[in-house]
Design a protein around this motif. Structure first.
Motif, PDB file in Angstrom:
ATOM      1  N   GLN A  47       0.966  -1.261   0.080  1.00  0.00           N
ATOM      2  CA  GLN A  47      -0.017  -0.042  -0.034  1.00  0.00           C
ATOM      3  C   GLN A  47       0.924   1.229  -0.207  1.00  0.00           C
ATOM      4  O   GLN A  47       1.949   1.361   0.743  1.00  0.00           O
ATOM      5  N   VAL A  48       0.563   2.513  -0.670  1.00  0.00           N
ATOM      6  CA  VAL A  48       1.245   3.508  -0.738  1.00  0.00           C
ATOM      7  C   VAL A  48      -0.071   4.707  -0.439  1.00  0.00           C
ATOM      8  O   VAL A  48      -1.062   4.596  -1.265  1.00  0.00           O
ATOM      9  N   GLN A  49       0.178   5.736   0.390  1.00  0.00           N
ATOM     10  CA  GLN A  49      -0.838   6.487   0.371  1.00  0.00           C
ATOM     11  C   GLN A  49       0.138   8.098   0.451  1.00  0.00           C
ATOM     12  O   GLN A  49       0.979   8.346   1.157  1.00  0.00           O
ATOM     13  N   THR A  50      -0.739   9.199  -0.064  1.00  0.00           N
ATOM     14  CA  THR A  50      -0.167  10.496  -0.257  1.00  0.00           C
ATOM     15  C   THR A  50      -0.895  11.142   0.790  1.00  0.00           C
ATOM     16  O   THR A  50      -2.244  11.291   0.656  1.00  0.00           O
ATOM     17  N   LEU A  51      -0.533  11.884   1.612  1.00  0.00           N
ATOM     18  CA  LEU A  51      -1.242  12.516   2.914  1.00  0.00           C
ATOM     19  C   LEU A  51      -0.719  13.813   2.648  1.00  0.00           C
ATOM     20  O   LEU A  51       0.228  14.701   2.360  1.00  0.00           O
ATOM     21  N   SER A  52      -1.562  14.795   3.221  1.00  0.00           N
ATOM     22  CA  SER A  52      -1.495  16.341   3.517  1.00  0.00           C
ATOM     23  C   SER A  52      -0.322  16.581   4.416  1.00  0.00           C
ATOM     24  O   SER A  52       0.373  15.953   5.110  1.00  0.00           O
ATOM     25  N   PRO A  53       0.453  17.801   4.176  1.00  0.00           N
ATOM     26  CA  PRO A  53       1.648  18.142   4.911  1.00  0.00           C
ATOM     27  C   PRO A  53       1.407  18.232   6.581  1.00  0.00           C
ATOM     28  O   PRO A  53       2.344  18.208   7.098  1.00  0.00           O
ATOM     29  N   ASP A  54       0.047  18.419   6.902  1.00  0.00           N
ATOM     30  CA  ASP A  54      -0.111  18.434   8.325  1.00  0.00           C
ATOM     31  C   ASP A  54      -0.465  16.961   8.913  1.00  0.00           C
ATOM     32  O   ASP A  54      -0.822  17.076  10.188  1.00  0.00           O
ATOM     33  N   ALA A  55      -0.617  16.124   8.088  1.00  0.00           N
ATOM     34  CA  ALA A  55      -0.789  14.772   8.671  1.00  0.00           C
ATOM     35  C   ALA A  55       0.098  14.081   9.472  1.00  0.00           C
ATOM     36  O   ALA A  55       1.131  14.150   9.118  1.00  0.00           O
ATOM     37  N   LEU A  56      -0.427  13.467  10.577  1.00  0.00           N
ATOM     38  CA  LEU A  56       0.797  12.751  11.636  1.00  0.00           C
ATOM     39  C   LEU A  56       0.337  11.424  11.857  1.00  0.00           C
ATOM     40  O   LEU A  56       1.006  10.981  12.546  1.00  0.00           O
ATOM     41  N   ASN A  57      -0.863  10.752  11.349  1.00  0.00           N
ATOM     42  CA  ASN A  57      -0.982   9.352  11.607  1.00  0.00           C
ATOM     43  C   ASN A  57      -1.727   8.699  10.213  1.00  0.00           C
ATOM     44  O   ASN A  57      -2.365   9.501   9.528  1.00  0.00           O
ATOM     45  N   VAL A  58      -1.648   7.405  10.323  1.00  0.00           N
ATOM     46  CA  VAL A  58      -2.589   6.712   9.467  1.00  0.00           C
ATOM     47  C   VAL A  58      -2.864   5.481   9.888  1.00  0.00           C
ATOM     48  O   VAL A  58      -2.002   4.686  10.389  1.00  0.00           O
ATOM     49  N   THR A  59      -3.991   4.874   9.465  1.00  0.00           N
ATOM     50  CA  THR A  59      -4.419   3.223  10.147  1.00  0.00           C
ATOM     51  C   THR A  59      -4.599   2.416   8.546  1.00  0.00           C
ATOM     52  O   THR A  59      -5.234   3.015   7.550  1.00  0.00           O
ATOM     53  N   TRP A  60      -4.004   1.380   8.823  1.00  0.00           N
ATOM     54  CA  TRP A  60      -3.798   0.142   7.612  1.00  0.00           C
ATOM     55  C   TRP A  60      -4.831  -0.821   7.994  1.00  0.00           C
ATOM     56  O   TRP A  60      -4.900  -1.315   8.931  1.00  0.00           O
ATOM     57  N   THR A  61      -5.588  -1.003   7.238  1.00  0.00           N
ATOM     58  CA  THR A  61      -6.750  -2.074   7.315  1.00  0.00           C
ATOM     59  C   THR A  61      -6.566  -3.141   6.160  1.00  0.00           C
ATOM     60  O   THR A  61      -6.036  -2.939   5.334  1.00  0.00           O
ATOM     61  N   HIS A  62      -7.336  -4.131   6.647  1.00  0.00           N
ATOM     62  CA  HIS A  62      -7.562  -5.408   5.772  1.00  0.00           C
ATOM     63  C   HIS A  62      -6.138  -6.243   5.359  1.00  0.00           C
ATOM     64  O   HIS A  62      -5.790  -6.408   4.453  1.00  0.00           O
TER      65      HIS A  62
END
Length: 997
Positions: free
Chosen positions: A855-870
């Motif tokens: 998986q690859v995600q592009t996030l905003s410059p202020d993002a500080l976390n992400v949850t991976w599912t499945h």
């Protein structure tokens, strides 16, 4: 048949064999034994033994021989049983074993005689006795009787064991021997002090013992003997005699061997003499040196006589080692001497120095006493005499009035404060140490005083002059004088009068002419200093009138020659054709120049000088000169309209005809351009210059032959801006590297401005040298774009700016974490916000179980976390967060984590035997990293099994269990630190009797 289990041994005897056997079951009536050489088929010995016998000896056999032996047992009912075996007697040891070096220090030769009988071969083992190290293992043919061991250590003891081999048996003989010692080399013997010698040598490892003998070569007696073990390479011999030559002999021993080594000789340092003195001898100009004889021995003394304060050697004398004095004759009078006594023993020396002593001096020669024209002083002088100094006495009428002492090197002395016209006597003696020579004596007069207040005047007469003076108070016997014509310096007449005269009239002189009278007082043979007086008859007109510019802008100086005759005053008249005003002034008769101030600058003036003498006057010719023009004021140099131009302007100050503008390069001062402009022009443009250069401008104003310069003005042309400006980020440094190319022309340096894009703060400034073409701007914000501007600077001026925009590399995220929230399909990623700016984040999740990016995600410059599912249960994952700014990226470190595994399913148990249980299970999905099988006794809850299995396992057998016992079993799936277990399942093993049935 029944086995007899026959065995054979020799019990250490090489000519016998003993057979042993087991008595057959049921016993035997007797035994028959037959022995023959192996393979020959020929009976050599036989024998018999009765019942209950289980051994038999064969004697008289050949050592090392192989034999075939048959043992036949007679059983009941005339039945027999037999067994044939082979055996070998032990070999005989070698005889007459020798081990010799033959004088060699690196080899030993072994030799022996063969022992009786046969053998398969020999085995030789050589050991180093001291270290107990086995050095050589050698196997030889049975015919060998010698062997050479080489490459051994010199002077070492070795042990040799020679074993005679026959089958598995052997007989050994040992012997010890030494290799010859090697002779030490590079023997050196050198003094350590006056009572010790240091011996050193090389190659001492080749001898077990070193023997040293030190001998006094003077007495041929042995002073010291020494024996030292292997390895000693130096020794210091103490308590020896100073200044003595010794002989050292060195020999090496090893066991029975002795090798005579090198020898060396050396001297101990001698002792220096004590109480060295130098004193006068009975003979004139002689000195005797004495000293105390030091302890020890010596070859001789070297006595050096040294002259003067610098102790320069002047004589050398060698005397025997038993002497304690020497006398030096024919020395220079009044000279300082010292003596150095050097004790010589072989190549070594020890010295001592005496204090200084003097020879008796001689009186100075060439003594003189002169007044040198002074009435109150006398100069005494003499030729240099050898000594320490001089004693001076000045006497008046045989009575001393002055005593003085002077150092050596002074050859004159001036007596002041004496009486004029007086006779004095001078005496001088030479002093050298405690001695004083006889005196030299001479007499002379002081000069008389000159007449005072001498005057000369014409008294209104044109042909005579009258001289007058005040009489001298003492020390004069009369007066003498000479009248000179001042201009021609021709002598007119001499005048001599008595001491009571105070005036005299000089007649028959030429009118209008200057005269000088010189007069002096007389005392003994000397005349006093001359006094003179001057006066004129009627004067003549002046000549050589000149008018000179004083280099002050508004002044002229008039000059004229000294006029002959009696002059009252000079009248000066100055005027200009361009001005109506006229200057008139009068000056005294002794004045021959005058300066007119406050004149107009840059103007031509005329001068006439008139001489006034009583009723007579005479005028000079006209003299003319220009005043200097004023230098221009407010000279300004500014940049022109182009970088290749300068604009020069000034303010005129009056006077002069035209101006000359001179341009030069400031550093070289060489004039590169001259431009003439007429009076009235106040500005000028200079073209075709080098941009960014420093120039010097000087404007010269001209009036007649005179020129004057303005103050120097410095100006700069505007520099050209730099070219090819570029800026690029410095990797991981949060800095920008700025590059450019220098434009044509010159510059003093560069000025850079760095402004954060979109910021209202003051830009950051940096400077760079004139030869620089790059600069690094540090300490910037990560991931931020900046506007970079650069100017070339020359003096106070800047070029047009060059601009460029560039961004720094973003900062990588920190404190990255990958957390399992307790799920088998989810992971939670978080990180700290890095400093600076960025466009966005790239967050990449990798599966380490499948070795792929999932998986690859592009996030905003202020993002500080992400949850991976499945996600796949029981799998290991890695995550990386990358900050992106434009084309630049900065990545965090990788962190890893596991998802929870799923518990196994379909757990089954079966008992294939009374001591085992078979555990089987199934998995959901990809399974787990591994499995753990736990088993407990259901009654006592005692653990009976804890087994770790791989991720591919689907069954396991529990062994060594108790029959007929029930057990509780559970299987756990593991993934990293996480696990999931099945429920406990109970099953019993089979009963033992059931298993037997």
């Amino acid at each position: 048949g029944t086995l007899l289990n026959v065995s054979v041994s020799d019990h250490g005897r090489s000519d016998s064999l003993m057979l042993s056997w087991d008595e057959p079951e049921g016993g035997a009536k007797g035994y028959f034994l037959a022995l023959s050489p192996l393979g020959s088929g020929m009976l050599l010995q036989n024998g018999s033994a009765g019942p209950n016998t289980t051994s038999f000896w064969f004697h008289g056999l050949t050592p090392g021989m192989r034999y075939e032996i048959e043992v036949i047992a007679t059983l009941a009912c005339m039945d027999t049983t037999s067994q044939i075996i082979t055996a070998q007697t032990s070999p005989s040891p070698v005889r007459n074993l020798t081990l010799s070096s033959g004088g060699s220090s690196t080899s030993l030769r072994a030799a022996w005689a063969h022992g009786h009988g046969q053998r398969d071969g020999y085995h030789l083992a050589l050991w180093h006795s001291h270290s107990q190290t086995l050095l050589r293992n050698v196997s030889l043919l049975p015919s060998a009787s010698t062997f050479l061991f080489d490459g051994l250590l010199a002077g070492s003891e070795y042990a040799l064991k020679v074993s005679t081999l026959a089958g598995s048996r052997q007989a050994s003989t040992s012997i010890h021997q030494w290799t010859a010692p090697s002779i030490p080399t590079q023997l050196r013997l050198s003094p350590g002090s006056s009572t010790s010698l240091v011996a050193s040598w090389a190659g001492a490892a080749g001898a077990a013992w070193l023997h040293l003998e030190l001998r006094d070569l003077l007495t041929q007696k042995v002073s010291t003997t020494l024996s030292a073990r292997r390895g000693l390479s130096s020794y210091t011999f103490q308590h020896l005699h100073p200044g003595t030559q010794y002989w050292l002999g060195l020999s090496a021993t090893a066991g029975p061997y002795t090798a005579v080594g090198p020898n060396a000789t050396a001297w101990t340092y001698p002792l220096s003499p004590d109480n060295v003195t130098l004193s006068s001898a009975e003979e004139q100009n002689s000195l005797q040196a004495r000293w105390s004889v030091p302890g020890g021995q010596r070859d001789f003394y070297l006595v050096t006589l040294q002259e003067g304060e610098d102790s320069a050697p002047t004589r050398n004398i060698s005397v025997g080692g038993d002497n304690d004095h020497v006398t030096f004759h024919g020395l220079s009078p009044g000279q300082q001497y010292s003596v150095q006594v050097v004790v010589v023993a072989g190549p070594y020396r020890a010295s001592a120095q005496s204090r200084a002593a003097w020879t008796e001096p001689q009186a100075p020669s060439g003594v003189s006493l002169s007044s040198q024209g002074s009435p109150h002083s006398l100069l005494a002088s003499w030729e240099q005499a050898t000594g320490e100094g001089y004693l001076l006495v000045l006497s008046l009428a045989e009575h001393p009035v002055r005593n003085s002492s002077l150092p050596r090197g002074v050859t004159s002395f001036t007596y002041g404060g004496l009486h004029p016209g007086t006779l004095y006597t001078f005496e001088v003696s030479t002093v050298a140490g405690p001695y004083t020579s006889s005196a030299r004596r001479i007499s002379n007069w002081t000069y008389p005083l000159a007449p005072e207040e001498l005057t000369l005047s014409n008294g209104g007469h044109s042909t005579s002059l009258q001289a007058s003076w005040r009489a001298v108070s003492s020390g004069s016997t009369g007066y003498t004088g000479t009248l000179w014509e001042t201009k021609s310096q021709e002598q007119v007449r001499n005048v001599t009068v008595g001491s009571d005269w105070t005036n005299v009239t000089l007649e028959n002189l030429v009118p209008g002419r200057q005269y000088t009278l010189e007069m002096a007082a007389m005392a003994g043979p000397y005349r006093s200093p001359v006094r003179s007086a001057t006066d004129w008859t009627y004067p003549l007109a002046p000549a050589g009138v000149t008018l000179t510019n004083t280099r002050r802008p508004m002044g002229l100086s008039a000059f004229w020659d000294k006029a002959a005759g009696d002059v009252d005053q000079f009248h000066l008249q100055l005027y200009s054709k361009s001005h109506a005003a006229q200057r008139n002034t009068s000056v005294g008769p002794n004045t021959h120049n005058f300066t007119f101030l406050g004149l107009s600058p840059g103007t031509q003036y005329f001068l006439k000088v008139t001489v006034l003498a009583g009723p007579y006057r005479s005028s000079s010719h006209f003299a003319t000169e220009w005043t200097y023009p004023l230098s221009l004021a407010n000279v300004s140099v500014q940049p022109g309209r182009k970088p290749q131009e300068l604009h020069v302007s000034w303010v005129e100050s009056g006077g002069g005809r035209d101006h000359l503008v001179q341009l030069s390069v400031a550093e070289s001062l060489s004039i590169i351009r001259n431009v003439s402009v007429p009076r009235g022009v106040t500005q000028l443009d200079l073209e075709g210059l080098v941009p960014g250069s420093r120039y010097r401008v000087e404007i010269i104003s001209q009036a007649g032959p005179h020129r004057i310069s303005s103050q120097t003005a410095i100006g700069y042309t505007v520099p050209l801006p730099p070219r090819s400006l570029s800026a690029s980020p410095v990797s991981m440094a949060w800095a920008l590297a700025v590059h450019w190319e220098a434009a044509p022309g010159q510059r003093d340096g560069y000025l850079l401005s760095v402004l954060e894009e979109g910021s209202s703060a003051q830009p950051r400034s940096l400077e760079a040298g004139k030869d620089s073409t790059n600069v690094t701007v540090p300490q910037l914000e990560p991931g931020t774009c900046y506007l970079v501007r650069i100017w070339a600077v020359a003096g106070p001026y800047r070029s047009l700016p060059e601009n460029i925009t560039s961004c720094t590399v973003p900062a990588a995220p920190t404190n990255l974490s990958l957390v399992n929230p307790g799920s088998s399909s989810e992971l939670y990623t978080s990180w700290n916000k890095p400093p600076g700016r960025r466009d966005h984040y790239h967050v990449t999740l990798y599966s380490l179980s499948t070795q792929s990016r999932i998986q690859v995600q592009t996030l905003s410059p202020d993002a500080l976390n992400v949850t991976w599912t499945h996600l796949e249960a029981g799998s290991k994952f890695a995550v990386q967060v990358t900050a992106v700014k434009g084309s630049h990226e900065a990545s965090s470190i990788n962190v890893t984590q596991w998802t929870y595994p799923l518990a196994p399913v379909n757990l089954t148990l079966s008992s294939p035997s009374a001591s085992a249980l078979v555990v089987s299970w199934a998995v959901v999905g990809q399974g787990a990293e591994g499995f753990v099988v736990d088993a407990h006794d259901t009654v006592s809850s005692t653990p009976v099994g804890h087994t770790l299995l791989g991720g591919d396992a689907r069954s396991h057998i529990l062994r060594k269990l108790s029959p007929g016992t029930c057990y509780r079993v559970a299987v756990r799936a593991t993934a990293g630190p996480f696990h999931a277990s099945t429920p406990n399942l109970t099953h019993c093993t089979r009963e033992c009797d059931a298993l037997l049935a």
